[in-house]
Structure formats: structure tokens, C-alpha cells
Design a protein around this motif. Sequence first.
Motif, PDB file in Angstrom:
ATOM      1  N   UNK A 367       0.843  -1.197   0.000  1.00 48.66           N
ATOM      2  CA  UNK A 367       0.000   0.000   0.000  1.00 48.66           C
ATOM      3  C   UNK A 367       0.881   1.252   0.000  1.00 48.66           C
ATOM      4  N   UNK A 368       0.433   2.327  -0.644  1.00 49.54           N
ATOM      5  CA  UNK A 368       1.216   3.575  -0.629  1.00 49.54           C
ATOM      6  C   UNK A 368       1.554   4.053   0.779  1.00 49.54           C
ATOM      7  N   UNK A 369       0.626   3.851   1.729  1.00 50.50           N
ATOM      8  CA  UNK A 369       0.878   4.290   3.094  1.00 50.50           C
ATOM      9  C   UNK A 369       2.033   3.515   3.714  1.00 50.50           C
ATOM     10  N   UNK A 370       2.145   2.225   3.396  1.00 51.37           N
ATOM     11  CA  UNK A 370       3.252   1.418   3.906  1.00 51.37           C
ATOM     12  C   UNK A 370       4.556   1.841   3.251  1.00 51.37           C
ATOM     13  N   UNK A 371       4.513   2.092   1.952  1.00 50.77           N
ATOM     14  CA  UNK A 371       5.725   2.532   1.245  1.00 50.77           C
ATOM     15  C   UNK A 371       6.244   3.835   1.833  1.00 50.77           C
ATOM     16  N   UNK A 372       5.349   4.782   2.074  1.00 54.01           N
ATOM     17  CA  UNK A 372       5.772   6.065   2.640  1.00 54.01           C
ATOM     18  C   UNK A 372       6.292   5.885   4.063  1.00 54.01           C
ATOM     19  N   UNK A 373       5.711   4.928   4.815  1.00 54.38           N
ATOM     20  CA  UNK A 373       6.181   4.686   6.181  1.00 54.38           C
ATOM     21  C   UNK A 373       7.560   4.037   6.171  1.00 54.38           C
ATOM     22  N   UNK A 374       7.825   3.167   5.212  1.00 55.60           N
ATOM     23  CA  UNK A 374       9.156   2.566   5.068  1.00 55.60           C
ATOM     24  C   UNK A 374      10.183   3.659   4.794  1.00 55.60           C
ATOM     25  N   UNK A 375       9.839   4.601   3.921  1.00 53.74           N
ATOM     26  CA  UNK A 375      10.759   5.688   3.602  1.00 53.74           C
ATOM     27  C   UNK A 375      10.956   6.617   4.794  1.00 53.74           C
ATOM     28  N   UNK A 376       9.898   6.838   5.559  1.00 55.86           N
ATOM     29  CA  UNK A 376      10.044   7.665   6.758  1.00 55.86           C
ATOM     30  C   UNK A 376      10.965   7.001   7.774  1.00 55.86           C
ATOM     31  N   UNK A 377      10.854   5.678   7.890  1.00 53.30           N
ATOM     32  CA  UNK A 377      11.731   4.928   8.793  1.00 53.30           C
ATOM     33  C   UNK A 377      13.193   5.096   8.374  1.00 53.30           C
ATOM     34  N   UNK A 378      13.481   4.952   7.083  1.00 56.40           N
ATOM     35  CA  UNK A 378      14.855   5.131   6.591  1.00 56.40           C
ATOM     36  C   UNK A 378      15.333   6.559   6.803  1.00 56.40           C
ATOM     37  N   UNK A 379      14.442   7.521   6.600  1.00 52.26           N
ATOM     38  CA  UNK A 379      14.822   8.920   6.743  1.00 52.26           C
ATOM     39  C   UNK A 379      15.109   9.269   8.202  1.00 52.26           C
ATOM     40  N   UNK A 380      14.230   8.870   9.109  1.00 51.79           N
ATOM     41  CA  UNK A 380      14.397   9.220  10.523  1.00 51.79           C
ATOM     42  C   UNK A 380      15.664   8.593  11.103  1.00 51.79           C
ATOM     43  N   UNK A 381      15.938   7.348  10.727  1.00 45.29           N
ATOM     44  CA  UNK A 381      17.105   6.643  11.263  1.00 45.29           C
ATOM     45  C   UNK A 381      18.332   6.804  10.366  1.00 45.29           C
TER      46      UNK A 381
END
Length: 590
Positions: A367-381
Amino acid sequence: MALITLRRNLCHLSDFRIHGALAALKNHPVIHVHKVAEERLCPWFCSPQSEPFKVRFHHGCCKKFHSENGNDLHPVGEQVFSQAHDWDRPEQNLKSVDDQMFYRRLNNFTSSEEVLSFISTLQTLPDTLAAGALQRICEVEKKDGDQKLPKEILKNSVFQALCIRCEQESSSLPDAVLVTALHALTLLHVDPQSSLLLNLVAECQRRLKRGGLEVHSLCILGESLIQLQGPGCATLELIIYQLQGEKLEEFTPEDIVALYRILQACTEKVDQHQAFLNKLNNFSLSIVYSLSPTLMSQMISALVVLDQTQALPLVIKLGKYAVRHIPHFTNEELRKVLEAFIYFGHSDRFFTKALEQHVASVCLTLDPEVVSKVMEYCSRKQILSKPILDAVAETFVCQSEKFLPHQISELIEPFGKLNYLPPNASALFRKLENMLLTHFNYFPPKTLLKILHSCSLIECHPVNFMAKIFSPCFLQKLQGEELYLDKLSLAQLTQLFLTSVLECPFYKGQKLLPKYQVRSFLTPCSSLETPLDFQLYRSVKIGLIDLLGARLYFASKVLTPYCYTIAFSTAGTWQCGRIQNRRRRRRTGA
């Protein structure tokens, strides 16, 4: 144990009060049989115009219902009374249902019609299995995400008779059957003010006050009352109090997670239950290994809602065991896990590795929401994961129309923050540019600014949009109803303007007015500049001190006229070199 007899219901209706069910069926067409049942049972339900669609039950007068004799399943959607059988033949005795066989077959069904058709083929059905059937109907209906029960299910005489039986026999139902039926009907959005649910809730409350309900029944009852009456009901407090008195060692993993869900609904009373939560968090360390993907996702999501920042050992252990479950998480479960890790600031290299493999293999189905959350995880960490970034870039190129503006922002920002260009960068930014040109006005101003600023960080300068974002009209929209623009937006605007000055000298469009420019990119909550690697900074500083002789001969974090910050000033080093050359000439007499 009370049994539901699945073959003598129609005999109690006024139209069939003659000698023998067989004679009644011979005298009335099959269509008339179904019509009479529907007319007698239909008043138990709401009008189809009610929104959301709910079931309303009143007092029932019919305790039993008919069923076809035999064990063959009906095709999905077939009428229950499709044939007229002679139910009074002596050779057709009641059949007992094997519990394990029943649940095994029940769990294989994927629609309510299949469940009800199967139930209609049985001669007898114990109360426990009837409640299980209601629970299965609830499960298959909730899979579709629908908030209302289909009308064809409501009108089904088998379903109606199951509900009526639960209402009239509530006092004789075993505890487990009673709470299971209540939970299933609650999730099916039965009207809370219906006589059915009022009777079930009243009976549950009577048994709760007497004590003696098992842990599992208490947990199910607690969640049902939250759905029906909200977290503020007094009965819920009594349930939590009784659960706190039980030994946690006697809880199953499912009960532990259910307890977290109950406490999660009472966030305003977290402080009141914090001592118990600490005990629960410590005990949960011992059951993490046995949690299913669904239970693990629910537990870690509850920890976020309850703000259990002191439960980091539990979060770390959940992250350790989540690695094996990554391929088995649903999209929603994976989103919750990532959201929790972002919230607690947790990252694990093994989890990241497993996430890389999963995203790279199934990214097009996420889902797009999961994809964006994966990218947020990479960005934050600050995780520069090329497999993830490449897979996400390919997904956006193929399915850009599925992403909402805020999801596009969360997807693009990590590329700028991590300074990474994927192999398909030209296709990625061409697709992004086309979307922005087509839907420019649909993007919130701050979201649009974040996207363009991220593009400029990886030298994909948004020249075609600079005139628009520097215009007074856009700046007014960006400011909104606030008195002033926030410092983060001003810093992003300033960097975009400097990009047009320093790296796009051919740009001759609208300039950013001086009042919107800042002198530093350091903001109270964050900095737009790449944070320094402290160990590297310290090594360079020590080396310069050894080379130049003192700290005063060079400067660090120097702000240039163009607002960029330089880690170490080369001008300072050059000045120190001039001083040393003068000293050398004096000693030699030159």
C-alpha cells in the motif's frame, strides 16, 4: 447444554399449526414458506435506510429454525429452504457435531453465505458452536472492511434464529459462549440499544459482579464493552480491577495482548494503571517469542498509544523477533510496526536487512501508506538502504497515481536527506514533475515546498516551479492564517533561492523577497544542513590543532555570505599559514 434444533422452527408459526410439518410443506409452496419466515422475523431488524446499517432486535417469539437434512454444503447464495424434506421420517435421527471438525470446516469458509449454508445442513448445533459460527461471520465480514452487515445476511433465517436463540437463552449460556456471542454481535454493528444486546450485556454484568469469570472471558467482555459503551463505562473499570488481581502467568499470549488493547482504550487513565503496566511490560518479555505477527503488531502499537517509553527492553525484543515475521505481516501490521520503531527511535540492522529483502520483492504490491512509512523509517534513522530506495523509486514510477500528496512528500524527502539518486532518477523526477505540473494546486503549500526542497538537495533543481513558489500569492498561501511564516519554511525557501543564484544562473524569474530570507539554517527543532559526524569532526579538529599549533588559528561552523555553513574555515587556515611564514622569515633574517 442447550442445543439449537435446526429443523422445527416453522412449525411454531401460525401458518403451520396443523398436524405435521410435512403436511404443512405439502400445502404451501416453498416460496410461501420463505416469505412467512421472513415476515415473522423481519421486525427484529432495522430499516435498511439507517446509517451505518445496524441490526435492531426486539423480543423474539421463535426459538428454533428449520434446516435441510444432511451434511452436503449448499452453493453460495442458494436459498436455505430450496427443497421440501420430510423431517418427520423416523430414520432421520439428530446428528452430533464434532467440535474439531466443525471449527476446521468453519475456518475454511470465506463468506457469510458459506457459513450459514453449512449451519443449515446440520441437525443439531451446541451453543458453543453457534457462538463460533457468529464469530466466523464477524471475521469474514470484517475482512472486507465494510462497516455494515449485508441485507441478505440480515434476512437469512438461519442468522436470525441464531441471534434470537442467544437473546432468549442468555441466562443458560456458558460464560465463554455468552461473551463470544456478545463480542461477535458487537463487531457486526448490532444496535447497542437492541433487546438482544441489552439482554446479553445485562447477563454479562450479573456474572461479572458475582465473580468467577475466567481471564479470557474478562478480556473478551472488556473489548466488547469498549465497542458498545466506550472506555468510560464503569463496568470496564471493574473488569480491569479483576484482571489486575489475576496471575499474569495464567494469561495466554492472546489474553496479554487483549489486555494491552483494553488499556490502550483508556489512555486518559494511563497514570492510574502505570504500576500495573510496568508489571505487564516486564512479564511480556517472556512471551514475545510466541507472538503471532498480528499479536506482535497489536502489542507494539499499544505501547505507542500508551506512551511506554520506559519499556525499551520490550520494544527491542519485539524488534528482534519481528525480523522473522516481516514476510508474514499484512500491510497494516507492517505499517504499525514501522510507526512504533519510528516513535521509539529504535532500529536494528537485522530488521533493516529483512525489510530490504521484503520491500525489494513485494514493493509493487505494498500500500502507498506502507511505502511512505518505510521511507520515513529510513529517513528518521538515516538508513541509506539502496535496495529499499531503488525499489520505492521504481514503484513510484509505475504507480504514481496511487500516491496522495503527503505520501509523495514522505517518499521523495529521504532521497534528498540521504543524498541518493536511484538508477531510474531521470524517470522518477520526470514522473514527479508531470504530477506537480498537472496537480499543482492540489498539493498543500508546505508539502509542495518540502518536495521541491528535497529535489534541490540532490541537484534536481526545480527551476520550472521557482517562479511559482517565490510569488507573493504562493507565499500568502504558505503563511495561511498565521501571522508569520515558520522558520523551517523560511529556511527551505532561502535554500531554494540560493540554489537559483549559485547553481542556476540561467534562471531569470521571480526572486525571493529579502524579508523571506534567513541568515542561518539552524532552526529550533531541526537543521536543514547535514548534521556533522561528531567522530570525524573531532578527528579533523585534533589534526588541525597539531598542524597549526593552537585552536585559535582556525574557525569551525563558519557562516558564509550565501548562508551555507562551512565545517572548517579554509580562510582561517590560510591566515594561519601566513603567520607561520612570517615567523619563519624573522628567524632566518629574510
